[in-house]
Scaffold this motif. Structure first.
Motif, PDB file in Angstrom:
ATOM      1  N   GLY A 213      75.981  50.348  -8.347  1.00 49.22           N
ATOM      2  CA  GLY A 213      75.000  48.431  -9.138  1.00 49.22           C
ATOM      3  C   GLY A 213      74.389  48.799 -10.520  1.00 49.22           C
ATOM      4  O   GLY A 213      74.626  49.645 -10.436  1.00 49.22           O
ATOM      5  N   SER A 214      72.753  48.543  -9.757  1.00 49.69           N
ATOM      6  CA  SER A 214      71.980  49.067 -10.601  1.00 49.69           C
ATOM      7  C   SER A 214      70.630  49.839  -9.987  1.00 49.69           C
ATOM      8  O   SER A 214      70.023  50.446  -9.928  1.00 49.69           O
ATOM      9  CB  SER A 214      71.270  47.480 -10.355  1.00 49.69           C
ATOM     10  N   GLN A 215      71.146  50.174  -8.335  1.00 52.23           N
ATOM     11  CA  GLN A 215      70.720  51.565  -7.448  1.00 52.23           C
ATOM     12  C   GLN A 215      71.271  52.423  -7.506  1.00 52.23           C
ATOM     13  O   GLN A 215      72.431  52.326  -7.200  1.00 52.23           O
ATOM     14  CB  GLN A 215      70.251  50.523  -5.993  1.00 52.23           C
ATOM     15  N   ASP A 216      70.089  53.694  -7.124  1.00 50.97           N
ATOM     16  CA  ASP A 216      70.625  54.863  -6.721  1.00 50.97           C
ATOM     17  C   ASP A 216      71.395  55.085  -5.577  1.00 50.97           C
ATOM     18  O   ASP A 216      70.711  54.725  -4.655  1.00 50.97           O
ATOM     19  CB  ASP A 216      69.709  55.337  -7.036  1.00 50.97           C
TER      20      ASP A 216
ATOM     21  N   LYS B  57      75.084  56.129  -8.268  1.00 50.16           N
ATOM     22  CA  LYS B  57      74.770  54.482  -8.973  1.00 50.16           C
ATOM     23  C   LYS B  57      75.643  53.428  -7.839  1.00 50.16           C
ATOM     24  O   LYS B  57      77.384  53.048  -7.887  1.00 50.16           O
ATOM     25  CB  LYS B  57      74.724  53.828 -10.161  1.00 50.16           C
TER      26      LYS B  57
END
Length: 313
Positions: free
Chosen positions: A39-42, A37
């Motif tokens: 932040g919140s993104q893959d 990750k």
């Protein structure tokens, strides 16, 4: 934003990667893929071990502690980024050791592609191709999945890497190093030729009338590789196409025959260009094509094509 600040931003993003899990590994090809990750993104990191420096001096130091100390950005195209990590020797000499492919932001399709999965042999009849597989192929060409290809063809990305280009809109192609190659280890030379034509998704679209064009393209690719890397002769270069390919814009792989490319070069995946040409030549008329024959090949169980077409047949 300047080029240097853009590079700094991407390196900062790379360093902020937080590991979630191991997706896959292959000790034979010294490869692993990691899901993480930012932040919140893959995001996905694909790590590949480059060739060892086996000089006596380095071998003598091999037992001494060492670690990765620096990152050099090789390039960027759309969501794909490529880095070399450097290895510090006691005398402060730095040498590239690991090539990273950094995919950010990564989609669920990327996660499935780089995950370990069971494989299946499938048989694709002409009817199955026309009714189910071809529509699937066409659906993947929308939504930006081929942006990175079109960026290269338009010289908007990776222009500095181009080894050779034939600019003819119908006959031409761009030849450049494949992202799988570190561009240093000649025994694992791996090039890619992207054709300028956009009407060919895969070898299924090739017809008997394409034979002269394919012969010319194959000859030009081999000649360009040998001119750029004089260590090779044309019969030391293997030309092939994939079916199924990773993306549906026709391209040809040019690889040193000394390179073991794993599953991508095995039966059920790689079709030698010379054999493709011979098979087309044996077809009855100029309009005959690979769409008219039955093909058997390998699919991963997590692939979209297996899940959407073959799983329930």
């Amino acid at each position: 934003m300047t080029e240097s600040s853009s590079e700094s931003k991407q390196i900062e993003a790379f360093r902020s990667f937080k590991l979630v899990r191991l997706l896959n590994e292959d000790t034979g090809t010294k490869f692993m893929s990691l899901l993480g990750k930012i932040g919140s993104q893959d995001a996905i990191i694909v790590a590949e071990k480059t060739a060892f420096n086996t000089s006596p001096e380095i071998l003598a130091k091999f037992q001494e502690p060492s670690n990765l100390s620096a990152l050099t950005m090789l390039g960027q195209n759309d969501i794909y980024h490529w880095f070399l990590a450097s290895h510090s020797e006691p005398d402060n000499e730095k040498r590239p050791e690991i090539k990273f492919t950094f995919i950010y932001p990564a989609t669920e399709t990327h996660i499935k592609k780089y995950s370990r999965q069971s494989l299946r042999m499938v048989t694709e009849t002409p009817q199955l191709y026309r009714e189910l597989v071809k529509p699937y192929m066409e659906s993947t060409r929308v939504g930006g999945r081929l942006n990175w290809v079109y960026n290269i063809l338009a010289h908007q990305s990776e222009a500095e890497k181009i080894v050779f280009e034939d600019t003819d809109e119908h006959e031409g192609f761009i030849l450049l190093p494949d992202l799988k190659w570190d561009r240093k280890t000649l025994t694992s030379l791996y090039m890619m030729a992207l054709v300028h034509r956009k009407d060919i998704m895969s070898l299924r679209d090739l017809t008997k009338k394409d034979v002269p064009w394919l012969r010319r393209v194959g000859h030009k690719i081999a000649s360009a590789v040998c001119e750029a890397y004089p260590e090779f002769e044309s019969n030391q270069i293997k030309l092939y196409v994939h079916y199924q390919p990773s993306y549906y814009h026709f391209h040809i792989h040019a690889v040193a025959i000394s390179h073991d490319g794993g599953l991508g070069q095995t039966a059920g995946k790689a079709f030698l260009l010379g054999n493709v040409i011979s098979q087309l030549e044996s077809m009855p008329n100029e309009e005959s094509s690979f769409a008219d024959i039955e093909l058997t090949y390998v699919l991963g169980e997590d692939s979209e094509l297996w899940q959407t077409v073959f799983k329930n047949l």
